[in-house]
Design a protein around this motif. Structure first.
Motif, short mmCIF file in Angstrom:
data_model
loop_
_atom_site.label_atom_id
_atom_site.label_comp_id
_atom_site.label_asym_id
_atom_site.label_seq_id
_atom_site.Cartn_x
_atom_site.Cartn_y
_atom_site.Cartn_z
N VAL A 86 -21.04 -44.80 -26.02
CA VAL A 86 -19.67 -44.88 -26.54
C VAL A 86 -18.93 -46.09 -25.99
CG1 VAL A 86 -19.55 -42.37 -26.80
CG2 VAL A 86 -18.62 -43.44 -24.74
N THR A 87 -19.38 -46.62 -24.87
CA THR A 87 -18.70 -47.78 -24.28
C THR A 87 -18.98 -49.07 -25.05
OG1 THR A 87 -20.52 -48.30 -22.76
CG2 THR A 87 -18.89 -46.70 -22.02
N THR A 88 -20.02 -49.08 -25.84
CA THR A 88 -20.35 -50.28 -26.63
C THR A 88 -20.17 -50.07 -28.12
OG1 THR A 88 -22.69 -49.62 -26.67
CG2 THR A 88 -21.99 -51.10 -24.90
N ALA A 89 -19.80 -48.87 -28.52
CA ALA A 89 -19.65 -48.56 -29.94
C ALA A 89 -18.24 -48.92 -30.42
CB ALA A 89 -19.96 -47.09 -30.20
N LEU A 90 -17.84 -50.16 -30.14
CA LEU A 90 -16.54 -50.66 -30.57
C LEU A 90 -16.71 -52.01 -31.25
CD1 LEU A 90 -14.20 -50.05 -27.49
CD2 LEU A 90 -14.04 -48.93 -29.71
N LYS A 91 -15.91 -52.23 -32.28
CA LYS A 91 -15.83 -53.54 -32.90
C LYS A 91 -14.93 -54.44 -32.06
CE LYS A 91 -16.43 -51.57 -37.54
NZ LYS A 91 -15.82 -51.39 -38.88
N PRO A 92 -15.02 -55.75 -32.23
CA PRO A 92 -14.19 -56.66 -31.42
C PRO A 92 -12.70 -56.40 -31.53
CG PRO A 92 -15.95 -57.88 -32.47
CD PRO A 92 -16.01 -56.49 -33.04
N ASN A 93 -12.24 -55.84 -32.64
CA ASN A 93 -10.81 -55.57 -32.79
C ASN A 93 -10.40 -54.23 -32.18
OD1 ASN A 93 -11.87 -53.74 -34.62
ND2 ASN A 93 -10.50 -54.30 -36.30
N GLY A 94 -11.36 -53.47 -31.64
CA GLY A 94 -11.03 -52.20 -31.01
C GLY A 94 -11.20 -50.99 -31.90
N ASP A 95 -11.67 -51.18 -33.13
CA ASP A 95 -11.97 -50.04 -34.00
C ASP A 95 -13.31 -49.44 -33.60
OD1 ASP A 95 -9.73 -50.06 -35.63
OD2 ASP A 95 -10.59 -51.49 -37.05
N PRO A 96 -13.49 -48.12 -33.78
CA PRO A 96 -14.79 -47.51 -33.51
C PRO A 96 -15.86 -48.08 -34.44
CG PRO A 96 -13.09 -45.84 -33.75
CD PRO A 96 -12.48 -47.13 -34.20
N ASP A 97 -17.04 -48.31 -33.90
CA ASP A 97 -18.18 -48.76 -34.70
C ASP A 97 -18.98 -47.52 -35.10
OD1 ASP A 97 -20.50 -49.84 -35.76
OD2 ASP A 97 -20.58 -51.49 -34.34
N ILE A 98 -18.63 -46.98 -36.27
CA ILE A 98 -19.22 -45.71 -36.70
C ILE A 98 -20.73 -45.83 -36.88
CG2 ILE A 98 -19.18 -43.92 -38.46
CD1 ILE A 98 -16.66 -44.11 -36.74
N ILE A 99 -21.17 -46.96 -37.40
CA ILE A 99 -22.62 -47.15 -37.60
C ILE A 99 -23.35 -47.10 -36.26
CG2 ILE A 99 -24.39 -48.79 -38.33
CD1 ILE A 99 -22.50 -49.69 -40.53
#
Length: 235
Positions: free
Chosen positions: A167-180
């Motif tokens: 979960v610590t890396t499942a973020l997009k650069p803008n801070g949105d969750p990276d669902i994929i």
């Protein structure tokens, strides 16, 4: 009047902060990216800096949704006190909200603290009530420019609860969750699902409390310059 610069990690935090008198800056949970963004500001362009968002619990007595109004920020370089006038104004602004608030230190880290053992170790080392990845960067920026700094952080994952590392890396650069990225990690290890469900429940409580903290971002406080001017006028 210059705005208050609100430093966040997640896009949802920035959206909650947005409004008149506020300039929100976020870096998607990356302290290095945040440092780079703030370094672009040759002039601060703000009258105060507030770190705003969710945090990991370090003090075992805190539960999801508890609010920490920082007395100081502790990191590997030492401890930096928050501005007393700004801190008191935030307490006053939030006094009418339905919140459980605590005055305590925050720990600032460059890498997420996800295990129960690591949380306990950091709590013993710093005495901090909670930990996040932006407050120490924001505090350094405010200190460089000689402007007031404070932090409002809401506990999400409590001290006794570990986070799945992904979960610590499942973020997009803008801070949105990276669902994929989340779905991919679950596909590889479905045993993470219960922990993810608990995290969703905890974050729901934390963000509900964070939304009620919004009035604390535009507190009525005496800025250092205003205090000096008043003193000169009195003489």
């Amino acid at each position: 009047m210059l705005p208050i610069l609100v430093v966040t990690g997640l896009s949802k935090e920035a959206r909650l902060a947005a409004g008149p008198g506020i300039e929100a800056v976020g870096a998607g949970g990356s302290p290095e990216r945040l440092r780079a963004l703030l370094a672009l500001r040759r002039e601060p362009g703000c009258r105060a800096v507030i770190s705003f968002g969710i945090a990991g619990g370090l003090d075992p007595s805190l539960v999801p949704g508890d609010v920490v109004i920082a007395t100081g920020i502790a990191d590997e370089t030492g401890r930096r006190e928050t501005d007393a006038a700004l801190r008191d104004a935030i307490h006053s602004a939030l006094s009418r909200a339905d919140l459980t608030t605590h005055s305590a230190d925050l720990a600032g880290v460059d890498a997420a603290v996800v295990s129960v053992a690591a949380k306990a170790e950091l709590h013993a080392l710093t005495g901090a009530a909670a930990v996040d990845m932006e407050s120490h960067v924001a505090a350094d920026f405010a200190a460089r420019h000689g402007i007031p700094f404070a932090a409002i952080r809401v506990v999400c994952d409590p001290a006794e609860r570990a986070l799945p590392a992904f979960v610590t890396t499942a973020l997009k650069p803008n801070g949105d969750p990276d669902i994929i990225a989340v779905l991919t990690a679950l596909g590889r290890n479905p045993t993470h699902l219960p922990a993810l469900i608990r995290l969703a429940r905890d974050s729901g409580r934390a963000f509900a409390a964070l939304a009620r903290c919004r009035p604390g971002l535009v507190p009525d406080f005496d800025e250092p310059g205003a205090r000096r001017s008043a003193g000169n006028a009195a003489r």
